[in-house]
Design a protein around this motif. Structure first.
Motif, PDB file in Angstrom:
ATOM      1  N   GLU A  45       0.799  -1.199  -0.010  1.00 38.39           N
ATOM      2  CA  GLU A  45      -0.098   0.208  -0.009  1.00 38.39           C
ATOM      3  C   GLU A  45       0.840   1.185  -0.007  1.00 38.39           C
ATOM      4  O   GLU A  45       0.598   2.168  -0.748  1.00 38.39           O
ATOM      5  CB  GLU A  45      -0.900  -0.014   1.255  1.00 38.39           C
ATOM      6  N   GLU A  75      -4.290   5.013  -0.081  1.00 36.63           N
ATOM      7  CA  GLU A  75      -3.294   3.946  -0.130  1.00 36.63           C
ATOM      8  C   GLU A  75      -2.357   4.294   1.154  1.00 36.63           C
ATOM      9  O   GLU A  75      -2.052   3.440   2.073  1.00 36.63           O
ATOM     10  CB  GLU A  75      -2.544   3.859  -1.353  1.00 36.63           C
ATOM     11  N   HIS A  78      -4.491   2.997   4.103  1.00 31.50           N
ATOM     12  CA  HIS A  78      -4.337   1.434   3.920  1.00 31.50           C
ATOM     13  C   HIS A  78      -3.252   0.843   4.796  1.00 31.50           C
ATOM     14  O   HIS A  78      -3.260  -0.182   5.277  1.00 31.50           O
ATOM     15  CB  HIS A  78      -4.611   1.037   2.606  1.00 31.50           C
ATOM     16  N   ILE A 154     -10.955  -1.188   3.977  1.00 33.41           N
ATOM     17  CA  ILE A 154     -10.020  -1.155   2.773  1.00 33.41           C
ATOM     18  C   ILE A 154     -11.105  -1.339   1.428  1.00 33.41           C
ATOM     19  O   ILE A 154     -11.027  -0.683   0.618  1.00 33.41           O
ATOM     20  CB  ILE A 154      -8.695  -1.956   2.744  1.00 33.41           C
ATOM     21  N   GLU A 158     -11.444   0.970  -1.917  1.00 31.81           N
ATOM     22  CA  GLU A 158     -10.955   0.394  -3.188  1.00 31.81           C
ATOM     23  C   GLU A 158     -12.080   0.520  -4.113  1.00 31.81           C
ATOM     24  O   GLU A 158     -11.438   0.405  -5.333  1.00 31.81           O
ATOM     25  CB  GLU A 158     -10.287  -1.280  -2.909  1.00 31.81           C
TER      26      GLU A 158
HETATM   27 FE   FE2 Z   1      -5.080   0.039  -1.164  1.00 30.34          FE
END
Ligand code: FE2
Ligand code: FE2
Lengths: 312, 176
Positions: A45, A75, A78, A154, A158
């Motif tokens: 990530e 990201e 994450h 997540i 996403e």
């Molecule tokens: Fe991600």
């Protein structure tokens, strides 16, 4: 209780769909495998911010720029969710991150490929985040509570990454000749690495049977890859783009078959010899070093206000 | 850097829920990190942070293998009680369910288990009230409202993006 009895009880709990939580007994191998998987995932990530982050200044519109900034921020988030999930297993974020910077830890091979044009941003969103979601949706069922919760959080984010990428690619695929060439070129470079990122074939994947038994994974690499192709290939073809695999076809039962994957390339990239491994890690190391004064300043401010080691 | 657990309240009717953790040097820093990590999207009306070191934690399995041994050691204080009561798929761990008063964490948990017996707990946390820091009331608007206006982060805003089925709605806006 013996180790075997404890393991049997542990496996019964997993059989009853209970979640294993911090404080619960677990086999040492389960703990080790989870630390390996979760930390590799966290590093991926974090490194995943780089190929796309580079394009933020070049976004063609304010809307696209805001979308890309939000995606890259996600990201970073994450990575944090995942380092903290790993910490519940008795390791620290600092030691995991150091192993990553030192090149001792692995991360997803896909992020060692260069992003050469703006269209790569769309293709990465559609294919790379799309492949990642396939894996992450599966891992949201994981038997370890903290990992599964991080995955649920997540996955919700996403889906936005995937859709914005797909939207961009479909638009360019239906756009001017130059836009079409740009997305076709991106597809040519990202198709195979996207299939590779879902991991080696089941026959080569020694960890998988144990991970499936313990409810960490609920599907094998090949099963996830197959789902990804079945979902993505028809959409790419409908968009008028050409998938760079002359052997790709659907049999009479509707099952997709792909040509041979170049696993030598995959292992070469995983071992650190991909086109961008050194550049990516170098940038993370720079960011870490350049952030040192911020961490020092925070510590100094807190110490002045609350006294030394007030919250350690 | 210390680890802090973060609790988020989504709206007036929802309890504070454990969403995950951050690293920070002090409560203000922890709240800022908590906002950046856990409130990039709606909805939130308030955050709590507590140093992980201040939490007394037990899973159901731990309680079974090692019964609690409440003592009178320590000074009587308020403890907030958090419980995980379900194995359902979720992005949150525990819910804040109430409070109790006790001289130490172990005693606080023993009392909490008696007091909150409507559901069996799969995991429990008790945290001294004084260890918890809440986000300021007067920053709530500035901290939490903007996430709701950033609709381009919502996957729902993209509708059904596909070339395969006609008659799709929403999807594409033209800006390029
Ligand atoms: Fe991600
Ligand atoms: Fe993503």
């Amino acid at each position: 209780m013996t180790e075997e009895q404890k393991t049997a009880e542990f496996e019964e709990r997993i059989g009853r769909d209970e979640k294993i939580e911090p404080g619960d007994w677990m086999p040492e191998k389960y703990r080790k495998q989870l630390i390996r998987m979760i930390s590799q995932h966290a590093h991926s990530e974090v490194i995943g911010m780089l190929p796309e982050g580079k394009w933020i200044p070049h976004a063609p519109s304010l809307r696209r720029k805001m979308i890309l900034i939000a995606k890259v921020q996600d990201e970073a988030g994450h990575g944090q969710y995942l380092y903290h999930a790993a910490e519940t297993l008795g390791v620290t974020r600092e030691e995991l991150y150091q192993a990553f910077l030192d090149g001792r830890a692995k991360y997803s091979s896909i992020f060692n490929y260069p992003s050469l044009s703006w269209a790569d941003v769309g293709m990465i969103g559609w294919l790379v985040d799309g492949a990642a979601i396939k894996n992450q949706t599966m891992l949201a069922q994981c038997s370890y509570g903290p990992y599964s919760r991080a995955m649920v959080r997540i996955c919700a984010e996403e889906t936005f990454h995937h859709k914005q990428g797909k939207e961009m690619v479909l638009k360019y695929a239906a756009g001017t000749a130059k836009q079409r060439d740009m997305v076709q070129d991106a597809l040519n470079r990202y198709w195979w690495p996207s299939l590779m990122m879902l991991g080696p074939h089941d026959s080569e994947s020694t960890n998988t049977p144990q991970l499936v038994k313990w409810g960490v994974k609920t599907k094998t690499n090949d099963e996830v890859r197959q789902e990804f192709i079945a979902e993505t290939a028809p959409e790419l073809i409908a968009s008028g783009l050409t998938i760079p695999d002359p052997d790709l076809h659907q049999d009479e039962d509707g099952v997709w078959h792909h040509g041979p994957i170049d696993w030598d390339e995959f292992w070469n990239v995983v071992k650190g010899n991909g086109p961008c491994n050194a550049e990516r890690l170098g940038m993370r190391q720079d960011a870490h070093d350049n952030g040192q004064w911020v961490r020092d300043a925070l510590e100094a401010y807190s110490e002045k206000k609350y006294g030394a080691a007030a919250f350690a | 850097m210390a680890r802090w657990e973060v609790f988020k309240k989504d709206n007036a009717r929802k309890p504070y829920q454990a969403v995950g953790s951050v690293h920070a040097v002090d409560p203000e820093h922890a709240l800022h990190n908590a906002k950046n990590v856990f409130v990039r999207r709606p909805a939130a009306v308030s955050l709590w942070v507590a140093p992980a070191a201040a939490i007394f934690s037990r899973s159901a399995e731990e309680l079974e293998n090692q019964p609690l041994d409440p003592t009178a050691n320590g000074h009587e204080q308020r403890y907030l009680v958090f419980r995980k009561a379900s194995n359902r798929r979720s992005m949150t761990f525990m819910d804040h369910i109430g409070e109790t008063s006790a001289p130490n964490g172990e005693s606080a948990l023993a009392q909490a288990i008696d007091q909150f017996d409507d559901k069996p707990g799969l995991a429990w946390w008790v945290i001294p009230a004084e260890a918890i820091t809440a986000s300021e009331e007067d920053v709530a608007e500035a901290w939490f409202a903007p996430a709701a206006t950033k609709t381009y982060k919502q996957q729902s805003q993209y509708g059904f993006v596909s070339k395969l089925r006609e008659g799709r709605k929403g999807a594409v806006t033209s800006d390029e």
